[in-house]
Design an enzyme around this catalytic site. Structure first.
Site, PDB file in Angstrom:
ATOM      1  N   TYR A 151       0.846  -1.210   0.000  1.00  0.00           N
ATOM      2  CA  TYR A 151       0.000   0.000   0.000  1.00  0.00           C
ATOM      3  C   TYR A 151       0.878   1.254   0.000  1.00  0.00           C
ATOM      4  CZ  TYR A 151      -3.933   2.998   1.553  1.00  0.00           C
ATOM      5  OH  TYR A 151      -4.905   3.970   1.660  1.00  0.00           O
ATOM      6  N   LYS A 155       0.807   3.977  -2.989  1.00  0.00           N
ATOM      7  CA  LYS A 155       0.432   5.376  -2.752  1.00  0.00           C
ATOM      8  C   LYS A 155       1.633   6.296  -2.955  1.00  0.00           C
ATOM      9  CE  LYS A 155      -3.936   4.797  -1.655  1.00  0.00           C
ATOM     10  NZ  LYS A 155      -4.985   5.220  -2.615  1.00  0.00           N
TER      11      LYS A 155
END
Ligand SMILES: NC(=O)c1ccc[n+]([C@@H]2O[C@H](COP(=O)([O-])OP(=O)(O)OC[C@H]3O[C@@H](n4cnc5c(N)ncnc54)[C@H](O)[C@@H]3O)[C@@H](O)[C@H]2O)c1
Length: 252
Positions: A151, A155
């Site tokens: 993640y 991001k």
């Protein structure tokens, strides 16, 4: 940029931050179209998997034919994928990593590319502007805790593409901005359980609560109006900084 009377597209608008933003932009007089896997009641909708460029492109074209070229495009689609990478408790393999990158990072690029093509053909406003594309990353991109490597990487990719895209799209009068939220009360966060989630809630500084989805929506509207916001990543986190976390939260 004036928002009232203009078209907007919100990818991820069926839930959470995107749903709040879609309603808020509509309340400000924008004609909002939603791209998502799930339809959303009462709003114009086109289905697309954000990780598939062909589907995203078709959805952007369909909504633009319905409402006109968008002046504000927001992407709040996203998916998690957390856990350890090594040892007996490993949950993250290359397939999990790939899926998280496909939705969060490639998905952001897909929408920028599809929407950028349509926006670049539109008539400029009195300042020569054609609008803004807003992506959503996370403060985990800057300080990811143990277990968030996919993640955080995904991001971080969204953050990293913000400036080069803003530089490229400047010739079309299109701004590119990314919002990096802290923790916000949405289904993605509120439905999560376990010691890490309790610990995350305790890390909030001030205000002493997770963000409200409408506070995210208000930031999106402000970015739409303020032409000086371009090529930047805005933390929206109430001074929240994520410490390293613990290995044992991931033990099975
Ligand atoms: N809620 C938080 O605390 C928080 C914190 C930091 C970052 N974020 C980021 O903000 C964004 C929105 O989060 P949220 O909490 O509103 O999540 P959410 O799960 O409530 O909403 C996400 C929406 O994206 C859609 N979606 C997911 N995968 C998709 C795909 N492949 N194609 C099309 N649509 C897809 C879902 O159907 C859903 O409507 C995400 O990018 C998330 O990573 C959220």
């Amino acid at each position: 940029m004036k928002l009232a009377g203009q078209a907007a597209i919100v990818a991820g608008g069926a839930s959470g931050l995107g749903a709040a933003a879609a309603r808020h932009l509509e309340s400000l007089g924008m004609n909002v179209g939603v791209i998502d896997l799930d339809p959303v009641e009462g709003l114009s909708f086109a289905r697309a998997d954000i990780s598939d460029f062909g589907q995203v492109n078709a959805a952007v074209i369909a909504l633009s034919e319905r409402h006109g070229a968008p002046r504000l495009v927001l992407n709040t689609t996203g998916t998690g994928g957390s856990g350890l990478c090594t040892g007996p408790d490993a949950m993250v393999d290359s397939e999990v990593f790939r899926r998280v990158l496909l939705v969060n990072t490639l998905g952001s690029f897909n929408l920028v590319k599809a929407a950028g093509e349509v926006m670049a053909q539109a008539e400029p406003d009195e300042d020569g502007g054609r609008g803004v594309i807003v992506n959503t990353s996370s403060i985990v991109a800057m300080e990811g805790q143990i277990g968030t490597a996919p993640y955080a990487a995904a991001k971080g990719g969204v953050n990293a593409m913000t400036l080069p895209l803003a530089r490229e799209f400047a010739r079309h009068g299109i701004r590119i901005v990314t919002i990096a939220p802290g923790i916000f009360e949405t289904p993605m966060f509120s439905n999560a359980r376990g010691p890490m989630v309790d610990w995350l809630r305790e890390q909030v500084v001030y205000p002493d609560r997770p963000g409200k989805a409408v506070e995210f929506a208000e930031m999106v509207a402000h970015i739409g109006c303020n032409a000086m916001l371009n090529g930047t990543v805005i933390r929206l986190d109430g001074a929240f900084r994520v410490p390293p976390g613990r290995y044992d939260w991931w033990e099975r």
